[in-house]
Design a protein around this motif. Structure first.
Motif, mmCIF file in Angstrom:
data_model
loop_
_atom_site.group_PDB
_atom_site.id
_atom_site.type_symbol
_atom_site.label_atom_id
_atom_site.label_comp_id
_atom_site.label_asym_id
_atom_site.label_seq_id
_atom_site.Cartn_x
_atom_site.Cartn_y
_atom_site.Cartn_z
ATOM 1 N N GLN A 181 25.860 47.102 30.980
ATOM 2 C CA GLN A 181 26.321 47.784 31.777
ATOM 3 C C GLN A 181 24.834 49.140 32.202
ATOM 4 O O GLN A 181 25.085 49.713 32.186
ATOM 5 C CB GLN A 181 26.828 48.933 31.269
ATOM 6 C CG GLN A 181 28.393 48.221 31.023
ATOM 7 C CD GLN A 181 29.438 48.700 32.419
ATOM 8 O OE1 GLN A 181 29.717 49.962 32.676
ATOM 9 N NE2 GLN A 181 29.402 47.530 33.324
ATOM 10 N N ALA A 182 24.009 48.149 32.228
ATOM 11 C CA ALA A 182 22.563 48.575 32.670
ATOM 12 C C ALA A 182 22.256 49.621 33.913
ATOM 13 O O ALA A 182 22.965 49.396 34.539
ATOM 14 C CB ALA A 182 20.903 47.847 32.613
ATOM 15 N N VAL A 183 21.502 50.960 33.706
ATOM 16 C CA VAL A 183 22.389 52.029 35.166
ATOM 17 C C VAL A 183 19.882 51.713 35.459
ATOM 18 O O VAL A 183 20.219 51.954 36.580
ATOM 19 C CB VAL A 183 22.224 53.236 35.032
ATOM 20 C CG1 VAL A 183 23.982 52.919 34.528
ATOM 21 C CG2 VAL A 183 21.481 53.470 33.676
ATOM 22 N N GLY A 217 39.233 51.645 36.564
ATOM 23 C CA GLY A 217 40.589 52.603 36.300
ATOM 24 C C GLY A 217 40.046 53.572 35.261
ATOM 25 O O GLY A 217 40.630 54.148 34.739
ATOM 26 N N ASP A 218 38.542 53.644 34.977
ATOM 27 C CA ASP A 218 38.243 54.441 34.070
ATOM 28 C C ASP A 218 36.819 54.399 34.383
ATOM 29 O O ASP A 218 35.718 54.374 35.614
ATOM 30 C CB ASP A 218 38.151 54.069 32.754
ATOM 31 C CG ASP A 218 38.338 54.379 31.750
ATOM 32 O OD1 ASP A 218 37.719 55.919 31.775
ATOM 33 O OD2 ASP A 218 38.184 54.259 30.208
ATOM 34 N N THR A 219 36.226 55.919 33.880
ATOM 35 C CA THR A 219 34.963 57.211 34.532
ATOM 36 C C THR A 219 34.282 56.263 33.348
ATOM 37 O O THR A 219 34.406 55.089 32.142
ATOM 38 C CB THR A 219 35.365 58.350 34.099
ATOM 39 O OG1 THR A 219 36.403 58.732 34.648
ATOM 40 C CG2 THR A 219 33.813 58.756 34.224
ATOM 41 N N ALA A 220 32.847 55.317 34.026
ATOM 42 C CA ALA A 220 31.601 54.524 33.587
ATOM 43 C C ALA A 220 30.777 55.619 33.756
ATOM 44 O O ALA A 220 30.678 55.565 34.710
ATOM 45 C CB ALA A 220 31.692 53.099 33.768
ATOM 46 N N GLY A 224 29.015 54.009 40.414
ATOM 47 C CA GLY A 224 28.157 54.177 41.722
ATOM 48 C C GLY A 224 26.538 53.684 41.739
ATOM 49 O O GLY A 224 26.008 54.092 42.886
ATOM 50 N N LEU A 225 26.476 52.660 40.899
ATOM 51 C CA LEU A 225 24.980 51.798 40.683
ATOM 52 C C LEU A 225 25.000 51.490 42.334
ATOM 53 O O LEU A 225 26.031 50.372 42.744
ATOM 54 C CB LEU A 225 24.771 51.471 39.689
ATOM 55 C CG LEU A 225 23.361 50.764 39.595
ATOM 56 C CD1 LEU A 225 22.088 51.678 39.254
ATOM 57 C CD2 LEU A 225 23.903 49.391 38.833
ATOM 58 N N TYR A 258 28.242 38.497 48.381
ATOM 59 C CA TYR A 258 27.835 39.208 49.479
ATOM 60 C C TYR A 258 27.313 40.789 49.720
ATOM 61 O O TYR A 258 26.799 40.556 50.758
ATOM 62 C CB TYR A 258 28.873 38.940 50.070
ATOM 63 C CG TYR A 258 29.752 37.884 50.457
ATOM 64 C CD1 TYR A 258 28.370 36.800 50.954
ATOM 65 C CD2 TYR A 258 30.678 37.521 50.519
ATOM 66 C CE1 TYR A 258 29.256 35.551 51.045
ATOM 67 C CE2 TYR A 258 30.776 36.067 50.307
ATOM 68 C CZ TYR A 258 30.492 35.445 51.168
ATOM 69 O OH TYR A 258 30.471 33.647 51.461
ATOM 70 N N LEU A 259 27.803 42.050 48.625
ATOM 71 C CA LEU A 259 27.932 43.534 49.098
ATOM 72 C C LEU A 259 26.789 43.515 48.210
ATOM 73 O O LEU A 259 26.241 45.012 48.612
ATOM 74 C CB LEU A 259 28.855 44.025 49.325
ATOM 75 C CG LEU A 259 29.854 43.223 50.023
ATOM 76 C CD1 LEU A 259 31.439 43.991 50.286
ATOM 77 C CD2 LEU A 259 30.245 43.184 51.888
ATOM 78 N N HIS A 260 26.529 43.851 47.274
ATOM 79 C CA HIS A 260 25.534 44.288 46.173
ATOM 80 C C HIS A 260 24.573 43.500 46.025
ATOM 81 O O HIS A 260 23.360 44.244 45.703
ATOM 82 C CB HIS A 260 26.134 44.380 45.130
ATOM 83 C CG HIS A 260 27.912 45.139 45.414
ATOM 84 N ND1 HIS A 260 28.677 45.274 44.829
ATOM 85 C CD2 HIS A 260 27.899 46.097 46.244
ATOM 86 C CE1 HIS A 260 29.909 46.002 45.007
ATOM 87 N NE2 HIS A 260 29.757 46.774 45.773
ATOM 88 N N TYR A 261 24.132 42.336 45.834
ATOM 89 C CA TYR A 261 23.191 41.792 45.058
ATOM 90 C C TYR A 261 22.658 40.918 46.228
ATOM 91 O O TYR A 261 23.069 40.965 47.452
ATOM 92 C CB TYR A 261 23.514 40.453 44.049
ATOM 93 C CG TYR A 261 23.340 41.194 43.054
ATOM 94 C CD1 TYR A 261 22.724 41.493 41.943
ATOM 95 C CD2 TYR A 261 24.911 40.257 42.031
ATOM 96 C CE1 TYR A 261 22.484 41.945 40.407
ATOM 97 C CE2 TYR A 261 24.960 40.738 40.777
ATOM 98 C CZ TYR A 261 24.329 41.777 39.298
ATOM 99 O OH TYR A 261 24.265 41.518 38.668
#
Length: 310
Positions: A181-183, A217-220, A224-225, A258-261
């Motif tokens: 869960q690195a930001v 389903g939860d705030t993490a 938005g990364l 496809y969309l992030h990395y």
């Protein structure tokens, strides 16, 4: 008589032009008629040629330019994506995949055969690794630990050490993964250091994988990364793992791929695709494939993830 009103032309006949013979008149009339007919024929021929040429011009199909061929795009949902230049493509033949009566996928292409494996965590609880090996499983990817998605703490998987020993004792090839869960890239390096400390130099025949997932389903803390930062995190983790002498990998699903990395920045590492089905449709190259999360294997209670290693 001296009256001039009656004065006539009294010239002798020889003073007039001699009369033309009838035969000459006929020949001249015939030649004139011939010339007239020839002229008429030539005129008609010229008119016919001109009409034919006009008809051909009128009937000729209009010249239309060929439409330009659209560049290839990758279909994904309702999107069409531009391929990444320089990224290796999926090399696997669709005809090489098959499904057995247990629902397990196999791959063979000539002499090349994919190996069958599973990935597990504490969710599978106690595992009978001898039974797993006896059910045709050749390798296992074990969850080593995870980062919390709310506070960001680092935690060892509760069953990692017993799974590691059990899988090795059963003769399986073993790799590990860390649920990230690195930001920031710095946090990713911190996770890699945590993994290396837990391994204590243990030799592995399969990769050490970076597994970053969004939390539905939860705030993490990862909400938005952006993709650029995510790619940097994965690359930082893998670079540190490689420096320690292990083989790094990145786990991802098709949306991430496809969309992030930006997979071009990760192409030097092993890629582990999650796409459920009998044949992978992902456009780019990958080395491992998680094809089910509802597999059944002897020695494990309930569902387990099934994988192929190419």
């Amino acid at each position: 008589m001296n009256d001039r009103r009656f004065d006539l032309d009294l010239r002798e006949p020889e003073d007039r032009p001699p009369a033309e013979p009838a035969s000459c008149r006929r020949r001249r009339t015939s030649r004139a008629a011939g010339f007239s007919m020839l002229s008429l024929a030539l005129s008609l021929a010229a008119l016919l040629l001109a009409g034919t040429a006009l008809l051909l011009v009128l009937r000729e199909e209009p010249v239309t330019e060929e439409p330009e061929e659209e560049p290839f795009a990758i279909p994904f949902g309702d999107m069409r994506l531009t391929p990444l230049e320089g990224m290796p493509l999926n090399p696997y033949s669709k005809e090489g995949f098959s499904v057995d009566e247990q629902g397990r996928v196999a791959y063979r292409d000539g002499e090349r055969r994919a190996r069958t494996g599973i990935d597990v965590s504490t969710h599978q609880k106690d595992i009978d690794w001898a039974a797993v090996a006896g059910d045709g499983i050749e390798f296992a990817m074990l969850r080593l630990g995870h980062r919390g998605y709310s506070q960001g703490g680092l935690f060892l998987d509760k069953t990692f050490e017993q799974n590691l020993q059990g899988a090795l004792n059963a003769g399986l090839d073993v790799g590990v993964y860390f649920f990230s869960q690195a930001v920031t890239p710095e946090e990713a390096v911190e996770e890699a250091e945590f993994v290396l400390e837990a391994l204590k130099g243990q030799a592995l025949s399969f990769p050490v994988a970076f597994d970053w997932e969004s939390i539905p389903g939860d705030t993490a803390r990862t909400d938005g990364l952006d993709g650029e930062t995510l790619t940097q995190c994965a690359a930082a983790f893998c670079a540190r793992i490689a420096d320690a002498g292990y083989r790094p990998a990145v786990y991802f699903n098709r949306t991430q791929g496809y969309l992030h990395y930006d997979l071009r920045d990760l192409a030097d590492y092993q890629l582990w695709l999650a796409e459920y089905g009998a044949v992978p449709d992902f456009y780019y190259h990958f080395d491992l494939w998680q094809y089910s999360h509802t597999g059944r294997v002897a020695g494990i209670q309930g569902d387990v993830d099934l994988d192929l290693a190419f």
